[in-house]
Design an enzyme around this catalytic site. Structure first.
Site, mmCIF file in Angstrom:
data_model
loop_
_atom_site.group_PDB
_atom_site.id
_atom_site.type_symbol
_atom_site.label_atom_id
_atom_site.label_comp_id
_atom_site.label_asym_id
_atom_site.label_seq_id
_atom_site.Cartn_x
_atom_site.Cartn_y
_atom_site.Cartn_z
ATOM 1 N N GLY A 248 -12.235 2.217 5.138
ATOM 2 C CA GLY A 248 -11.330 3.258 4.818
ATOM 3 C C GLY A 248 -11.950 4.689 5.256
ATOM 4 O O GLY A 248 -13.066 4.738 5.011
ATOM 5 N N TYR B 83 0.809 -1.192 0.117
ATOM 6 C CA TYR B 83 0.075 -0.172 -0.044
ATOM 7 C C TYR B 83 0.881 1.246 -0.098
ATOM 8 O O TYR B 83 1.634 1.496 0.808
ATOM 9 C CB TYR B 83 -0.846 -0.154 1.331
#
Length: 334
Positions: free
Chosen positions: A285, A54
């Site tokens: 998220g 990520y």
């Protein structure tokens, strides 16, 4: 916040997890990312999911900084290995013993911790013998660098084979991390039944489908400025297939269902995922703290059968159910 066992293990995790794919180190400035993690902790979230890939390792670094000073025993930190980061040589991806050994050490350093609670194979590696991969994971567990092992986006046959080797090696393979939401249900036919049989729980990503299921994308209208669909760092490609007007129109039909249930559309989407008993946690998220608060309020919500039927009727044939859609790359990425 409520808590569930991760598969048949003794580990309890928060029903809502906080994840930083496409946000920390990329779409969101560091101060905003830190504020989102602080808000997650305030909401009672104890489970945090990331991956070395990520933002090309930056997400792990930001999460480690955000959690610095928290009581480590009160957290469950998950990360993953498979995709390449930084250097992109011939051994810098996949699930070989070499890459796993080097990757876990890098992840622990960036996260600022001696161990992760769950270390996950981010995809299935067709170029490495499964025996080698599972033996390397066994070494990670026995060295104390990870407590549990999981996989992500493995199909039912791959899960069964991996679990058999994990049993032989006496290591706890306890979870799968798939995409799962109202529109993407490909795990239901095969992956979930095998996982229930073997004692794996689902750590679900994209329960609101990168924002599509919030209803903010309207058919026939321009994309909202600053939304994930306009993020050229990766968000736009992840969401593009769902931005057809026919799908967005069906999503708008969920609005009255959510209103009747006293929920926002995002909360409805997260609660829908959590209704599946094989789901241990839904990863959310956020780019703003208030989004964390909104989604966290889906914890403990239980949708009745009438609501579930209304959702199915609204979405109709827009739902993807084909189990063959659970696939890993045909070769290691480079």
């Amino acid at each position: 916040m409520e808590f569930r066992h991760l598969g048949s293990s003794g580990l309890k995790i928060s029903e809502i997890a906080y994840g930083n794919w496409l946000t920390h180190g990329s779409q969101v400035e560091e101060d905003a990312a830190l504020a989102c993690v602080r808000q997650a902790l305030e909401e009672g979230i104890t489970t945090f999911d990331t991956a070395d890939a990520y933002a090309n390792t930056a997400a792990e670094t930001v999460l480690g900084k955000a959690l610095q000073g928290e009581r480590r025993e009160g957290l469950e930190i998950f990360t993953k290995v498979y995709w390449p980061t930084n250097r992109r040589g011939h051994n810098d991806s996949g699930l070989s013993r070499k890459h796993i050994k080097e990757s876990i050490d890098g992840s622990l350093r960036r996260l600022g911790t001696d161990y992760v609670d769950l270390y996950q194979a981010h995809r299935y590696d067709v170029e490495t013998p499964l025996e080698e991969t599972m033996e390397a994971f066994a070494d990670v567990v026995r060295s104390g660098k990870a407590l549990y092992i999981g996989v992500s986006e493995w199909n039912a046959d791959q899960i069964r084979a991996g679990h058999a080797l994990a049993r032989e090696l006496h290591i706890p393979l306890v979870s799968n991390q798939p995409q799962y939401n109202m529109l993407w249900r490909v795990i239901e036919a095969e992956v979930v039944p095998v996982s229930e049989e073997l004692g794996l729980g689902q750590v679900v990503w994209s329960p609101i489908l990168q924002g599509v299921l919030t209803g903010k994308y309207l058919p026939g209208q321009p994309l909202p400025a600053g939304s994930r669909a306009t993020d050229t760092a990766g968000g736009d490609s992840a969401i593009a297939r769902w931005l057809r007007d026919d799908i967005l129109a069906r999503v708008q039909d969920l609005a009255p269902i959510a209103a009747d249930a006293g929920l926002s559309m995002a909360q409805l989407a997260v609660a829908w995922v959590l209704r599946n008993p094989n789901v241990a946690t839904a990863i959310i998220g956020a780019s703003r703290p208030e989004q964390v608060t909104e989604n966290a309020e889906a914890a403990g919500v239980r949708l009745d059968d009438d609501v579930m039927k209304a959702i199915d009727d609204a979405l109709g044939d827009a739902v993807e159910r084909d189990p063959r859609k659970t696939v890993s790359p045909s070769r290691r990425p480079s």
